[in-house]
Design a protein around this motif. Structure first.
Motif, short mmCIF file in Angstrom:
data_model
loop_
_atom_site.label_atom_id
_atom_site.label_comp_id
_atom_site.label_asym_id
_atom_site.label_seq_id
_atom_site.Cartn_x
_atom_site.Cartn_y
_atom_site.Cartn_z
N GLN A 105 0.80 -1.12 0.13
CA GLN A 105 -0.06 0.08 -0.08
C GLN A 105 0.92 1.22 0.10
N PHE A 106 0.63 2.14 -1.02
CA PHE A 106 0.99 3.43 -0.80
C PHE A 106 0.01 4.58 -0.89
N PHE A 107 0.70 5.84 -0.67
CA PHE A 107 -0.51 7.10 -0.41
C PHE A 107 0.35 8.19 -1.22
N SER A 108 -0.57 9.31 -1.64
CA SER A 108 0.26 10.41 -1.86
C SER A 108 -0.29 11.33 -0.75
N ARG A 109 -0.07 12.80 -0.92
CA ARG A 109 -0.20 13.69 0.35
C ARG A 109 -1.52 14.26 -0.24
N ALA A 110 -2.39 13.76 -1.37
CA ALA A 110 -3.54 14.59 -1.58
C ALA A 110 -4.63 14.53 -0.50
N ASN A 111 -5.08 15.51 -0.15
CA ASN A 111 -6.42 15.41 0.75
C ASN A 111 -7.66 14.95 -0.02
N ASP A 112 -8.35 14.16 0.52
CA ASP A 112 -9.71 13.77 0.12
C ASP A 112 -10.67 14.85 0.49
N PHE A 113 -10.83 15.99 -0.35
CA PHE A 113 -11.47 17.16 0.02
C PHE A 113 -13.02 17.13 -0.17
N GLY A 114 -13.47 16.08 -0.54
CA GLY A 114 -14.88 15.83 -0.85
C GLY A 114 -15.16 15.69 -2.38
N LEU A 422 -0.65 14.20 9.71
CA LEU A 422 -1.38 14.99 10.44
C LEU A 422 -0.67 16.00 11.32
N GLU A 423 0.64 15.64 11.14
CA GLU A 423 1.44 16.65 12.24
C GLU A 423 1.57 17.97 11.80
N LEU A 424 1.54 18.36 10.68
CA LEU A 424 1.61 19.80 10.43
C LEU A 424 0.08 20.30 9.79
N PRO A 425 -0.19 21.54 9.86
CA PRO A 425 -1.29 21.90 9.21
C PRO A 425 -1.51 21.76 7.56
N SER A 426 -2.50 21.24 7.30
CA SER A 426 -2.80 20.86 5.91
C SER A 426 -3.49 22.06 5.05
N THR A 427 -3.34 22.06 3.72
CA THR A 427 -4.10 22.77 2.96
C THR A 427 -5.12 22.23 2.75
N ALA A 428 -6.36 22.85 1.76
CA ALA A 428 -7.45 22.14 1.72
C ALA A 428 -7.09 20.95 0.86
N GLY A 429 -5.99 21.01 0.07
CA GLY A 429 -5.85 19.83 -1.07
C GLY A 429 -4.82 18.94 -0.63
N MET A 430 -3.68 19.41 0.52
CA MET A 430 -2.56 18.78 0.36
C MET A 430 -2.17 18.82 1.98
N ALA A 431 -1.93 17.34 2.29
CA ALA A 431 -1.21 17.20 3.57
C ALA A 431 0.36 17.68 3.44
N GLN A 432 0.81 18.37 4.50
CA GLN A 432 2.32 18.74 4.48
C GLN A 432 2.99 17.65 5.51
#
Length: 815
Positions: A105-114, A422-432
């Protein structure tokens, strides 16, 4: 469900069973194969588990799934968690699925913004270049021969995240082999060029796509005693938060593949791919040796294969040492060797909760359980956090336990246990993500990882180990809890939401809970500009582990309408602690610990209500009842027994939770009682339901039809169609300003057809789309009102959106 800090010590994980002979055999098969396939899609549950099960277990290829998001923008059918905590649940559900179907399993940093209606919208909210870089990173690290997308990069009619994931796969294919692409971020990774990208096409009714390659994947795994369809169903059923329990299939099953880019396959997905060790100079001998090992493998005596496996291990050293693939095969071979040796290695601690800088008493234990013709020596323990190796030098005796007691200090700079994305604040679209080496990985590295090294027949065997606490439960038996790094004191607010009138002063209560004895410090609030508190700080002293104290602050809101976050921190021994530990515990995934910053959402706005008593009938899980209580209502949670004329009498309003008609089969039989309650003067507010799995008949006293219409742009303009309607005028005057600050979306699954008895109150639209008027329908029925709404109150209320509270108050107050 969320569980407070007080029970952390009891939340444990079951031991993972040691590998059986069947597992060893399949791992040997995977060791022999060299082909690799990367499946790419957007969310947890998008992956084709049958294809993954076939490739990983039928062909024994290394098969991985890259989910661009962690599904944190979806809904939750098993509990109240949304957003960050839901993303953690779905991450673990994917890992549980991969443990069954054999994939990685892999992930990118993209947020599921809806929900997104187009790839252009998805890639604009995401940082397109960063998501592309993450996809290239995974390709270079995993080195697939073939990339398979779940969705088409050009066809519409689906979630924009879906289409966007395929766009990213095609674009990353062109860049992964280019050393100049993302040279600053990814220059340390060797370029890698896959052979092709194909779309794993699907169609309703099983129609064959023109030009598609069709491949049979419905085989049977005799070692596991399951068809690939049965393995896939067990894997997919791990997606419990989405209600994706599946029934296994048997017999033939075909998959379609449409060529997208690269060399086109004509007879098989892997056309032109060398899937044996012959792809490496000198690999012929390794292939022949592994074939012989497989042919002679004795499941009753796997230790007899050790000498031959050691010869393969020695041969591997002649291959390029810095090759990612070769390094991974070294690690796989070590796992197979350890399994064939029956080697059991563990590190236990007395307490799984440790603070940075504290002593860590470790009991290292090893037992060699499978007879082999070679000696086994426990050489050393290497502590990765300290980059230090402690020699052991013990020759193991068959089935004799060896232990080593060591006390180490957990480094003072060890990070608290919290999901890294989740350690740093995210933008609407991306985790940092601060540590770029973690990008792509599904979860945190162990808090205090170590490696045991063994000498076996002149070769060195490395076995990774992570500390656990082992306890006995009288009912469940042996339980294991992984090491978690915590602060000596946790802080929290007694409430997570608070409503102020503009300029009002309210008492805000905070808590400090000790995770260690004799903790003394000072508590203070962290306030945004315009907010004040007295006193500025309060001292506390806690004598024993688990002790808790409360401190009250008089907080004054500024004038005007606003919604902000208040924080709290403790200063102990000159160090600042501001975390509010919680765990997420469900029986299908390992217990997950989160330690987010302690916050309270403080809302300052004018709010009026009418009525006192509200009945709430839960649906799939939301916080509407808590929000109604915050607004000033006396809320009672209803059960099926209350859905009678007598049970409903006396309520000023009855509110149904989200998806109530989807998740409560008994509700269909009680609709008449609800409509009679409305007719007698009550109010019923039904929140959104999906358009699948609904009972026959209407969801209201008059007909309406649920569609898939939604407005995903949370900033979309809202027009009040009937500003003079009672729902718009009292007790709060609703204006367009009440739709400012909404999060993620306006709403979903709006009705698209309704009886003339309903009055549509709002009109809204996503960009370049026709306006929809089904988000809020109100019908007068007898002496009362019935409301159906697809507005996303379940997101807006916990987010502290003032206008959502004002509008909900009006709906409850209709008279």
């Amino acid at each position: 469900m969320f569980t407070p800090l007080a029970v952390l010590g009891t939340m444990t994980q079951a031991q993972t069973a040691p590998p059986s002979a069947g597992v060893i055999l399949e791992d040997l098969e995977r060791l022999r194969e060299t082909a690799r396939v990367l499946y790419v899609a957007a969310h947890p549950d998008d992956e084709n588990t049958r294809l993954i099960a076939y490739l990983a277990n039928g062909r024994h290829y290394q098969t991985a799934y890259l989910s661009l998001t962690r599904g944190d923008g979806g809904q939750n059918l098993i509990g109240p968690e949304l957003r960050d905590a839901l993303g953690v649940i779905r991450t673990q559900e994917l890992l549980a699925a991969r443990r069954i179907d054999g994939g990685r399993q892999f992930f990118s940093r993209a947020n599921d913004f809806g929900y997104s209606k187009s790839a252009d919208e998805a890639l604009s909210v995401w940082d397109r270049q960063e998501v592309l870089a993450d996809t290239v990173r995974v390709i270079r690290e995993f080195r697939p021969d073939v990339i398979v997308t779940r969705f088409s990069p050009t066809r519409g009619g689906t979630h924009g995240h879906h289409t966007g994931s395929a766009v990213m796969a095609v674009e990353a294919f062109a860049l992964a082999g280019d050393p100049q692409a993302f040279a600053d971020e990814l220059g340390h990774l060797e370029p890698w060029q896959p052979q092709r990208v194909v779309w794993n096409a699907w169609s309703w009714g099983g129609a064959v796509h023109e030009g598609a390659l069709t491949m049979e994947v419905g085989g049977y795994d005799a070692v596991r005693g399951e068809s690939f369809g049965e393995i896939a169903a067990r894997s997919r059923s791990q997606h419990r938060s989405q209600g994706f329990g599946s029934v296994g299939s048997r017999g033939n099953a075909a998959e379609q593949f449409v060529h997208l880019v690269g060399d086109e396959a004509t007879t098989d997905l892997m056309d032109g791919v060398t899937d044996t060790w012959t792809r490496y100079p000198g690999g012929d001998a390794i292939a022949m040796a592994l074939d012989a090992i497989l042919h002679g493998f004795d499941p009753r005596h796997p230790g007899q294969s050790v000498s031959a496996l050691l010869a393969v291990k020695k041969a591997l050293t002649a291959l390029p040492p810095n090759d990612v693939f070769v390094a991974e095969k070294h690690a796989q071979l070590d796992q197979v060797l350890a399994a064939c040796l029956g080697l059991y290695a563990e590190a236990t601690v007395e307490n799984a909760r440790v603070a940075p800088g504290e002593p860590l008493k470790l009991t290292h234990a090893v037992v060699w359980r499978q007879a082999t013709p070679v000696a086994v020596t426990w050489q050393s323990v290497r502590y990765l956090a300290d980059d230090e190796t402690v020699p052991v030098g013990r020759v193991l005796q068959l089935n004799e336990n060896e232990t080593l007691e060591v006390t180490r200090n957990l480094p003072v700079d060890t990070a608290l246990t919290h999901p890294y994305w989740l350690e740093l604040p995210s933008t609407a679209g991306m985790a940092q993500v601060a540590n770029a080496s973690l990008i792509g990985t599904p979860e945190n590295e162990p808090a205090y990882a170590m490696v045991y090294t063994f000498e076996v027949g002149g070769e060195t065997l490395a076995v990774p180990v992570a500390p656990v606490q082992v306890t006995r439960d009288r009912v469940r038996g042996e339980l294991r809890d992984t090491l978690q790094v915590i602060a000596p004191v946790a802080v929290s607010f007694t409430q997570h939401l608070e409503h102020f009138k503009p300029g009002e002063t309210r008492t805000i209560t905070v808590q400090a809970t000790s995770a260690r004895a004799h903790v003394e410090g000072v508590l203070s609030l962290d306030l945004p500009t315009g907010w004040t508190a007295t006193p500025l700080r309060q001292e506390f002293a806690l004598s024993a582990v688990g002790d808790r104290t409360e401190a009250a602050f008089a907080v004054t809101a500024p004038e005007g309408t606003t919604s902000v976050k208040l924080g709290v921190h403790a200063i102990v021994g000159g160090r600042r602690f501001d975390r509010d530990p919680q765990v997420v515990a469900y029986d299908h995934i390992p217990v997950q610990m989160l330690q987010p910053t302690a916050t309270l959402t403080a809302m300052s706005f004018d709010l009026k209500i009418r009525g006192d008593r509200v009945g709430f009938l839960p649906g799939a899980g939301d916080t509407t009842a808590e929000a109604l209580t915050l607004m000033g209502y006396d809320v009672t949670v209803l059960t099926e027994a209350d859905l009678t004329a007598d049970g409903l009498a006396g309520w000023d309003a009855v509110v149904l939770g989200i998806r109530a008609f989807n998740t409560r089969a008994e509700l269909a039989d009680h609709r008449a009682a609800l409509w009679d309650y409305v007719k007698a003067g009550g109010n019923v507010i039904v929140q959104y339901n999906t358009n699948g799995g609904l009972p026959d008949g209407s969801l209201g006293p008059y007909p309406l039809s649920i569609s898939r219409d939604r407005v995903t742009d949370e900033t979309a303009a809202v027009t009040l169609l009937d500003p003079a309607h009672p729902a718009m005028t009292g007790p709060n005057r609703i204006t367009a300003a009440d739709f400012d600050g909404w999060v993620q979306e306006r709403g979903l699954y709006f009705p698209n057809e309704w009886d003339a008895a309903y009055t549509p109150l709002l009109s809204m639209a996503d960009p370049d789309e026709a306006a929809t008027q089904g988000s809020l329908l109100v019908a007068k029925h007898g002496d009362g009102y019935f409301v159906y709404t697809g507005l996303s109150f379940f997101r807006e209320l916990p987010a502290g959106v003032p206008g959502a509270y004002r509008l909900l108050a009006n709906l409850v107050s209709l008279e």
